[in-house]
Design an enzyme around this catalytic site. Structure first.
Site, PDB file in Angstrom:
ATOM      1  N   HIS A 164       0.821  -1.230   0.000  1.00 54.79           N
ATOM      2  CA  HIS A 164       0.000   0.000   0.000  1.00 54.79           C
ATOM      3  C   HIS A 164       0.851   1.275   0.000  1.00 54.79           C
ATOM      4  O   HIS A 164       0.299   2.380  -0.103  1.00 54.79           O
ATOM      5  CB  HIS A 164      -0.950   0.030   1.204  1.00 54.79           C
ATOM      6  N   ASP A 198      -2.430 -10.472  -2.287  1.00 55.33           N
ATOM      7  CA  ASP A 198      -3.019  -9.993  -1.030  1.00 55.33           C
ATOM      8  C   ASP A 198      -4.510  -9.702  -1.262  1.00 55.33           C
ATOM      9  O   ASP A 198      -4.905  -9.303  -2.364  1.00 55.33           O
ATOM     10  CB  ASP A 198      -2.281  -8.711  -0.596  1.00 55.33           C
ATOM     11  N   HIS A 200      -6.212  -7.267  -0.372  1.00 52.37           N
ATOM     12  CA  HIS A 200      -6.407  -5.842  -0.689  1.00 52.37           C
ATOM     13  C   HIS A 200      -5.648  -5.458  -1.972  1.00 52.37           C
ATOM     14  O   HIS A 200      -4.556  -5.961  -2.213  1.00 52.37           O
ATOM     15  CB  HIS A 200      -5.905  -4.958   0.453  1.00 52.37           C
ATOM     16  N   ASP A 287      -4.074 -12.691   3.679  1.00 45.97           N
ATOM     17  CA  ASP A 287      -5.410 -12.283   4.132  1.00 45.97           C
ATOM     18  C   ASP A 287      -6.495 -12.664   3.120  1.00 45.97           C
ATOM     19  O   ASP A 287      -7.672 -12.379   3.329  1.00 45.97           O
ATOM     20  CB  ASP A 287      -5.460 -10.781   4.486  1.00 45.97           C
TER      21      ASP A 287
HETATM   22  C1  SP5 Z   1      -1.039  -4.968   4.035  1.00 42.49           C
HETATM   23  C2  SP5 Z   1      -2.491  -5.019   4.334  1.00 42.49           C
HETATM   24  O1  SP5 Z   1      -3.101  -6.089   4.254  1.00 42.49           O
HETATM   25  N1  SP5 Z   1      -3.082  -3.894   4.739  1.00 42.49           N
HETATM   26  C3  SP5 Z   1      -4.479  -3.851   5.023  1.00 42.49           C
HETATM   27  C4  SP5 Z   1      -4.895  -2.580   5.668  1.00 42.49           C
HETATM   28  C5  SP5 Z   1      -6.362  -2.577   5.952  1.00 42.49           C
HETATM   29  N2  SP5 Z   1      -6.707  -1.460   6.760  1.00 42.49           N
HETATM   30  C6  SP5 Z   1      -8.096  -1.162   6.841  1.00 42.49           C
HETATM   31  C7  SP5 Z   1      -8.754  -1.947   7.918  1.00 42.49           C
HETATM   32  C8  SP5 Z   1     -10.252  -1.760   7.912  1.00 42.49           C
HETATM   33  C9  SP5 Z   1     -10.815  -2.939   8.629  1.00 42.49           C
HETATM   34  N3  SP5 Z   1     -12.214  -2.909   8.755  1.00 42.49           N
HETATM   35  C10 SP5 Z   1     -12.712  -4.259   8.941  1.00 42.49           C
HETATM   36  C11 SP5 Z   1     -13.355  -4.483  10.268  1.00 42.49           C
HETATM   37  C12 SP5 Z   1     -13.398  -5.974  10.533  1.00 42.49           C
HETATM   38  N4  SP5 Z   1     -14.256  -6.278  11.628  1.00 42.49           N
HETATM   39 ZN    ZN Z   2      -4.064  -7.040   2.770  1.00 43.24          ZN
END
Ligand code: SP5
Ligand code: ZN
Length: 343
Positions: A164, A198, A200, A287
């Site tokens: 990211h 990943d 994301h 993930d």
């Molecule tokens: C490297 C990587 O995987 N970064 C991911 C960053 C995600 N950050 C945002 C998190 C928002 C999570 N909201 C979900 C709630 C779950 N109960």
């Molecule tokens: Zn991720």
């Protein structure tokens, strides 16, 4: 297989992050993640664990803006010296003001710069952040160097993750884009492809290589219309200038299962075959696993094995880079299952 790991990652241990709605939670990207992976790898006869070599700042400054890197290096110490109006105990630098919209003047003040460079509330800067991020980049570079010499594959156990992080931005637990630093290094010796699995979208990697045709970038992820990082990762974003046609996003949907994922992976694999890279870099976020607390895919450990097999069938010298993955109980098994295909 050569594995590159540095215990300097332990110095990056932010106490918290902020979720949607302002909920302050313990940081999901914890030191325990890398320690669990290391522990599982130590039980594998094929894993040769090494400390990274120091490659200096140059390969990092080839993909990141110099002022941004200086900010990462110095901002925490400056923040600790800053007088704040209320007397709360400062443990991390995290801004509350962001430049959404048209105007992006770079301010001179510390908190102004923090808002300018930090994109969201999952990238707090603490005392050890810079040292850990540099050590992670050196793990990636050491892994790249291994496949340039005599290794068919290698694994960089990077923490913090990187995909990211853009040219001049940190976000989503990422500060320096380890995969991008390694791919840029490899690209001097031959065409290089990055495949990001990943959960994301690899928006930082997309940012860094968007106008380049010597590094093909592909990301498979959940639809950013509904999932982090929201603002990039769409299928119509395919590169610009001479980089046009050299970036590809494959957004999927919540609940994507093994067979559905493998079908999309097949398209990515065909694109990689057509590009014919000399080197392959995998942004391996775990993930995508069904039991991940931050992901919504339905991929099993067997699915992760099939994904690894499909990628290893490309037969390219391959550098695997650790990205996300937050189910700590399954993390070690999932990444080693993936890696075993490359041994
Ligand atoms: C490297 C990587 O995987 N970064 C991911 C960053 C995600 N950050 C945002 C998190 C928002 C999570 N909201 C979900 C709630 C779950 N109960
Ligand atoms: Zn991720």
């Amino acid at each position: 297989m050569y594995i590159f790991y540095s215990d300097v990652h332990l110095q990056h241990n932010p106490a918290f992050e902020i979720f949607d709605g302002g909920e302050k939670v313990p940081n999901f990207e914890s030191p325990e993640r890398a320690e669990r992976i290391l522990k599982t790898l130590k039980q594998k006869s094929w894993a040769e664990i090494h400390s990274p070599t120091d490659f200096g700042m140059e390969p990092i400054l080839e993909v990141h803006d110099a002022d941004y890197i200086t900010f990462l290096q110095n901002s925490f110490a400056e923040w600790m010296q800053t007088e704040t109006e209320t007397n709360f105990s400062k443990s991390a630098l995290l801004p509350a003001t962001f430049p959404a919209g048209k105007w992006r003047h770079k301010p001179v003040s510390l908190l102004g710069k923090a808002g300018y460079y930090i994109q969201d509330l999952s990238a707090p800067i603490v005392e050890g952040t810079f040292a850990a991020a540099i050590a992670a980049a050196n793990c990636a570079l050491s892994g790249a160097n291994a496949i340039l010499t005599n290794q068919k594959s290698s694994f960089a156990l990077c923490r913090p993750p990187g995909h990211h992080a853009g040219k001049a931005s940190c976000a989503g637990y990422c500060y320096i884009n380890n995969a991008a630093v390694a791919a840029n290094f490899l690209s001097k010796r031959g065409k290089t492809a990055i495949l990001d699995i990943d959960y994301h979208a690899g928006n930082g990697t997309q940012d860094i290589f968007y106008d380049r045709c010597d590094v093909l970038t592909i990301s498979i992820h959940d639809d950013p219309g509904h999932a982090y990082p929201y603002f990039a990762g769409y299928p119509e974003e395919t590169g610009e200038g001479i980089g046009f046609g050299f970036h590809q996003n494959y957004p999927l949907f919540d609940g994507t299962n093994d067979d559905q994922y493998l079908e999309t992976l097949q398209m990515a694999v065909e694109k990689i075959i057509a590009f014919d890279p000399a080197y392959l870099v995998i942004s391996a976020g775990m993930d995508l696993y069904c039991g991940d607390p931050l992901g919504k895919f339905n991929i099993t450990t067997d699915g992760i094995n099939r994904i690894g097999k499909e990628i290893s069938n490309l037969g390219k010298p391959t550098l695997v880079i650790m990205e996300g993955g937050y189910n700590n109980d399954a993390l070690g098994t999932n990444i080693t299952t993936f890696l075993e295909n490359f041994v």
